[in-house]
Design an enzyme around this catalytic site. Structure first.
Site, PDB file in Angstrom:
ATOM      1  N   ASN A   9      -4.469 -73.823 -82.417  1.00 27.05           N
ATOM      2  CA  ASN A   9      -3.299 -72.942 -82.481  1.00 27.05           C
ATOM      3  C   ASN A   9      -2.352 -73.445 -83.569  1.00 27.05           C
ATOM      4  OD1 ASN A   9      -0.621 -71.904 -81.984  1.00 27.05           O
ATOM      5  ND2 ASN A   9      -1.262 -71.315 -79.927  1.00 27.05           N
ATOM      6  N   ALA A  10      -2.237 -72.689 -84.671  1.00 22.65           N
ATOM      7  CA  ALA A  10      -1.431 -73.119 -85.816  1.00 22.65           C
ATOM      8  C   ALA A  10       0.035 -73.299 -85.444  1.00 22.65           C
ATOM      9  CB  ALA A  10      -1.559 -72.109 -86.954  1.00 22.65           C
ATOM     10  N   HIS A  11       0.558 -72.460 -84.541  1.00 21.06           N
ATOM     11  CA  HIS A  11       1.958 -72.591 -84.115  1.00 21.06           C
ATOM     12  C   HIS A  11       2.179 -73.926 -83.389  1.00 21.06           C
ATOM     13  CE1 HIS A  11       2.937 -68.486 -85.197  1.00 21.06           C
ATOM     14  NE2 HIS A  11       1.962 -68.028 -84.443  1.00 21.06           N
ATOM     15  N   LYS A  12       1.257 -74.262 -82.486  1.00 20.31           N
ATOM     16  CA  LYS A  12       1.389 -75.524 -81.747  1.00 20.31           C
ATOM     17  C   LYS A  12       1.240 -76.726 -82.678  1.00 20.31           C
ATOM     18  CE  LYS A  12       0.036 -74.278 -77.056  1.00 20.31           C
ATOM     19  NZ  LYS A  12      -0.860 -74.604 -75.931  1.00 20.31           N
ATOM     20  N   ASP A  67      -1.034 -77.952 -72.698  1.00 17.46           N
ATOM     21  CA  ASP A  67      -1.232 -76.654 -72.072  1.00 17.46           C
ATOM     22  C   ASP A  67       0.140 -76.213 -71.613  1.00 17.46           C
ATOM     23  OD1 ASP A  67      -3.288 -74.659 -71.496  1.00 17.46           O
ATOM     24  OD2 ASP A  67      -2.560 -74.844 -69.447  1.00 17.46           O
ATOM     25  N   PHE A 150       7.247 -68.304 -81.175  1.00 14.51           N
ATOM     26  CA  PHE A 150       6.047 -67.536 -80.850  1.00 14.51           C
ATOM     27  C   PHE A 150       5.987 -67.360 -79.344  1.00 14.51           C
ATOM     28  CE2 PHE A 150       4.907 -71.978 -80.818  1.00 14.51           C
ATOM     29  CZ  PHE A 150       3.996 -72.139 -79.790  1.00 14.51           C
ATOM     30  N   GLY A 151       4.975 -66.692 -78.862  1.00 18.80           N
ATOM     31  CA  GLY A 151       4.824 -66.489 -77.418  1.00 18.80           C
ATOM     32  C   GLY A 151       5.996 -65.718 -76.828  1.00 18.80           C
ATOM     33  N   LYS A 176      14.793 -75.618 -81.820  1.00 19.76           N
ATOM     34  CA  LYS A 176      13.816 -75.457 -80.744  1.00 19.76           C
ATOM     35  C   LYS A 176      13.091 -76.774 -80.474  1.00 19.76           C
ATOM     36  CE  LYS A 176       9.554 -73.191 -79.335  1.00 19.76           C
ATOM     37  NZ  LYS A 176       8.423 -72.336 -79.706  1.00 19.76           N
TER      38      LYS A 176
END
Length: 196
Positions: A9-12, A67, A150-151, A176
């Site tokens: 996951n690039a965002h994570k 997770d 995101f999300g 954030k």
């Protein structure tokens, strides 16, 4: 110390990289290019361990895996581990947010409490493993605002904001990362990393 981050996951990857750089600049975080395991756990802890174990086995390095998701009180903690697939079989942030907002359409503000959850698993090649949890309390907005993050970020209003409330979708990335559920989990992980 080299450690592999078990996600595609690039965002994570971006968010976690910034958190690690700010708190443990001595860690060299490398990306994971191995196969993704089936995440069939029913808790955040189980799924984080599944991913970290797979990455440690594939690379021979210490592995970190996250997770995470959002838990809504009035929905009994759902979407929870199903956050990424709340609207169906395909990961779709917009569809997930829209479904969640539709499910809470008639729920008034005092009952829109929610919290982000992040569980980080650390697994060593010798089989030792740990999990830590970070939570970010808040509530759900009535509509998505902001295009950052995101999300569920554009619909999540964190607790403790002074002045005009903003969704996490309106936060700068650094803001954030300093407050998020992942940052809180990583802070809990730092003492374990120091022992290695």
């Amino acid at each position: 110390m080299r450690i592999v981050l078990a996600t595609h996951n690039a965002h994570k990857i971006a968010e976690f990289g910034q958190i690690v750089a700010a708190t443990r600049p001595d860690l060299e975080v490398v990306g994971y290019d191995g196969p993704e395991p089936v995440e069939d756990g029913v808790t955040f802890e189980e799924n984080a361990l599944i991913k970290a174990r797979a990455a440690a086995a594939h690379t021979g390095l210490a592995a970190l895996a996250d997770d995470s998701g959002i838990a809504v009180d009035v929905l009994g903690g759902s979407p929870g581990v199903f956050s990424a697939y709340w609207a169906g079989q395909k990961k779709d942030d917009v569809a997930n947010r829209e479904l969640l907002l539709d499910q809470l359409r008639d729920i008034a503000d005092p009952h829109r409490a929610a919290h982000y959850v992040s569980v980080i698993a650390l697994v060593l090649p010798d089989g030792r493993e740990w999990t830590v949890r970070g939570e970010w309390p808040g509530r759900l907005a009535h509509a998505a605002v902001g295009d950052g993050g995101f999300g569920y970020d554009p619909v999540f209003l964190p607790e403790g904001q002074a002045g005009a409330e903003r969704t996490v979708g309106e936060f700068a990335a650094e803001e954030k990362q300093s407050q998020s559920h992942r940052a809180r989990a990583f802070v809990a992980l730092v003492p374990l990393l120091a022992e290695l």
